[in-house]
Write an enzyme that holds these catalytic residues in place. Structure first.
Site, PDB file in Angstrom:
ATOM      1  N   SER A 196      -0.386 -66.179  58.733  1.00  0.00           N
ATOM      2  CA  SER A 196      -0.691 -67.107  57.650  1.00  0.00           C
ATOM      3  C   SER A 196      -0.166 -66.511  56.339  1.00  0.00           C
ATOM      4  O   SER A 196       1.008 -66.144  56.265  1.00  0.00           O
ATOM      5  CB  SER A 196      -2.191 -67.386  57.603  1.00  0.00           C
ATOM      6  OG  SER A 196      -2.477 -68.450  56.726  1.00  0.00           O
ATOM      7  N   HIS A 210      -3.589 -74.101  63.424  1.00  0.00           N
ATOM      8  CA  HIS A 210      -3.238 -72.910  62.655  1.00  0.00           C
ATOM      9  C   HIS A 210      -4.084 -71.697  63.054  1.00  0.00           C
ATOM     10  O   HIS A 210      -3.604 -70.562  63.014  1.00  0.00           O
ATOM     11  CB  HIS A 210      -3.415 -73.201  61.165  1.00  0.00           C
ATOM     12  CG  HIS A 210      -2.992 -72.085  60.269  1.00  0.00           C
ATOM     13  ND1 HIS A 210      -1.688 -71.660  60.168  1.00  0.00           N
ATOM     14  CD2 HIS A 210      -3.716 -71.287  59.430  1.00  0.00           C
ATOM     15  CE1 HIS A 210      -1.608 -70.658  59.309  1.00  0.00           C
ATOM     16  NE2 HIS A 210      -2.829 -70.415  58.850  1.00  0.00           N
ATOM     17  N   ASP A 214       0.112 -76.645  64.884  1.00  0.00           N
ATOM     18  CA  ASP A 214      -0.209 -76.180  63.528  1.00  0.00           C
ATOM     19  C   ASP A 214       0.089 -77.277  62.517  1.00  0.00           C
ATOM     20  O   ASP A 214       1.205 -77.798  62.456  1.00  0.00           O
ATOM     21  CB  ASP A 214       0.606 -74.925  63.205  1.00  0.00           C
ATOM     22  CG  ASP A 214       0.074 -74.165  61.993  1.00  0.00           C
ATOM     23  OD1 ASP A 214      -0.604 -74.789  61.157  1.00  0.00           O
ATOM     24  OD2 ASP A 214       0.342 -72.956  61.892  1.00  0.00           O
TER      25      ASP A 214
END
Length: 591
Positions: free
Chosen positions: A293, A572, A538
């Site tokens: 991330s 995600h 995601d």
């Protein structure tokens, strides 16, 4: 709700007159983010000539105005009728109202008893009645290790550097004799440095608790602490021990915070601070730089700024440039947070914190962290009003509620409530903006290099994309390698021609129009083994951005790029949950 405490101007602006005596550090209230006392009191804690870094420009104050028309077409909103008018005003209705009031009061009393029991069981100090909303209550984790920098940190978006700062960090494993087995882990936006339990030299209350990547880091795990010396930091701008908006404001008396006077940070500023920590630990070169991330952005940044100090780089569920979908989502989060009147333009530390804004912002974020298919599998369309406890005598479900009713609504409500009690609102604003600014394309990096060179001409450079890997942010640019503007333009033109020539023969999986510019920006990483990992479900960092990054690295001339594209329904957050696939990819890449 008690009125919000206003801050006197003396707390918001540094005084032009030095104090008659040096300020002394005072411990903060227990409910605020932990301060860390200066290592040595004296001139280092207060400098009369202190020039604060340039703070970011805040949006104008919101001035909502009632708009007549629609919703009844009245020019002024009418007051709500009293409870007795709703019930008809009769004596029987008054008795019914009184009975309901007693029931509500009984529920409130029971809730208060439950709250006090929770405080007692969790060991929290009791809160004085009537003071609950007047306190910011996010609680940082127990103390970790701290690196106190002895020098200021130059910043990309401010001509004045950040004064002496500190970074909270933890380590696991043992550093070998030649210091070549170190791995630096970069965190996401809201994570602390506590990535796993059993860390080195940290307090027992910290080392005994599982970390946010507990299943990935440890003896015999994907990142094997029997083989590697693992380091994880809380990023600059965070609220878990590293310097950020909730830290003491240098010219103050130890009780004033930076708040929104804190300078705007970029991802590259955070990684430059991490390089100072590596110098402190005596580590010249990392075995690997790994992040997911926002951490994936930091991992790429570190490899760009100092390629001679990174052996290999891994970017998981991140990107080489922030996509506009993510920028828009993060802007919406900041907007609802700043709209909370308790935010008070960032100066809320001595008053009521913006809990409602933080809660809504986290709800928006949670929607981007997971995926629709997972919601369906996990919650379906189940509603509280349809559960067995809510059925009437005939077995019919209750009436749907405007309050959280679908199980997905209750989950989002819980996530938002928990987050607003454990994280600083200003840190969320600053770090999410840093993610928006991240862009590794050649034009963006060139612009940053020029800005930095103008602000700090005498310091080690922010490298141009056309600079060879030998030019680093860790050492001054050699005099014989100083390039003129004309030479830079010629090098850029040569790189563009080479990229276009490769692109004619290269068949990318990405259809991004920025692929060529991103490849030119990643030229400095062409000799570094790289892992890029994306997730098909995601939403925050779509898999297309991972394809773009992998293709750009290959187009830049990197012949050792490993790319994995994972399925699954976790979205995600796959990098936190999929131990088999994400952990297996990391293990294979490191070994």
């Amino acid at each position: 709700m008690p009125p919000r405490a206003t801050l006197p101007r003396s707390l918001q602006l540094p005084s032009s007159k030095p104090p008659t005596s040096l300020p002394s550090w005072k411990p903060p209230k227990p409910h605020l983010a932990a301060y860390h006392p200066p290592s040595s009191p004296g001139p280092s804690t207060y400098t009369p000539s202190f020039t604060p870094p340039l703070s970011p420009q805040l949006p104008p104050r919101r001035k909502p105005a009632f708009s007549p028309g629609g919703f009844g077409l009245q020019s002024q909103p009418q007051p709500a009728p009293s409870a007795r008018l709703w019930d008809g005003g009769g004596k029987g209705k008054e008795k019914e109202l009184t009975r309901k009031e007693r029931e509500v009061e009984e529920i409130r009393r029971r809730d208060e008893e439950i709250r006090k029991d929770e405080e007692r069981l969790e060991g929290r100090p009791p809160v004085k009645d009537g003071k609950e909303e007047a306190e910011a209550c996010y609680v940082p984790p127990p103390a970790t290790l701290h690196f106190h920098s002895t020098r200021a940190l130059p910043l990309l978006y401010s001509p004045q550097p950040l004064p002496t700062f500190q970074i909270a960090y933890e380590t696991w494993g043992t550093l070998n004799s030649d210091r070549s087995n170190a791995i630096l882990l970069h965190t996401g936006l809201s994570a602390s440095s506590h990535v796993a339990s059993a860390g080195n030299d940290v307090s027992s209350s910290t080392s005994s608790k599982p970390g946010w990547w507990e299943d990935f880091v440890g003896p015999g795990k994907s990142i094997d602490t029997d083989k590697f010396y693992v380091i994880c930091t809380n990023v600059l701008g965070g609220c878990f021990g590293s310097t950020g908006p909730s830290s003491p404001y240098p010219p103050g008396d130890g009780e004033t915070r930076w708040a929104t006077r804190f300078p705007l940070l970029g991802i590259h500023d955070m990684t430059r601070g991490q390089l100072d920590l590596l110098d402190h630990l005596g580590i010249e070169k990392l075995y690997a730089s790994v992040g997911a991330s926002m951490g994936g952005m930091q991992s790429l940044s570190l490899a760009y700024l100092a390629p001679e100090r990174v052996g290999r780089v891994a970017s998981i569920s991140a990107s080489g440039r922030s996509g506009l979908n993510g920028v828009g989502m993060r802007y919406a989060q900041r907007s609802v947070l700043m709209a909370d009147p308790n935010w008070n333009r960032g100066f809320y530390y001595d008053g009521v914190p913006p809990h409602n804004g933080m809660k809504l912002a986290r709800q928006i974020a949670t929607i981007t962290y997971r995926s629709g298919p997972e919601w369906e599998q996990r919650f379906g369309r189940q509603m509280i009003s349809e559960q067995e406890a809510q059925l009437d005598e005939a077995g019919n479900p209750g009436v749907p509620r405007l309050s959280p009713d679908f199980l997905i609504e209750t989950y989002l409500d819980h996530q938002g409530e928990r987050f607003c009690l454990t994280y600083d609102a200003n840190s969320m604003i600053y770090l999410s903006k840093a993610m928006d600014l991240f862009d590794m394309t050649a034009p963006a990096l060139t612009s940053l290099a020029k800005r930095y060179e103008t602000a700090y001409p005498d310091l080690p450079p922010f490298p141009y994309p056309t600079d060879p890997p030998s030019i680093s942010c860790c050492s001054p640019r050699p005099v014989d390698d100083l390039t003129t503007e004309r030479e830079n333009v010629e090098a850029k033109s040569t790189a563009e021609k080479a990229t276009k020539k490769k692109l004619e023969r290269f068949i990318p999986t990405s259809k991004s129009p920025h692929l060529a510019e991103l490849a030119q920006g990643l030229q400095r990483l062409k000799d570094m083994p790289a892992l890029v990992l994306g997730v098909q479900s995601d939403v925050l960092f779509p898999v297309e951005q991972q394809r773009e990054l992998a293709d750009a690295l290959k187009l830049a001339g990197n012949a050792n790029v490993t790319y994995y594209e994972l399925g699954g329904v976790w979205g995600h957050d796959t990098f936190l949950l999929d131990v088999q696939n994400v952990g297996g990819a990391i293990r294979g890449f490191l070994h």
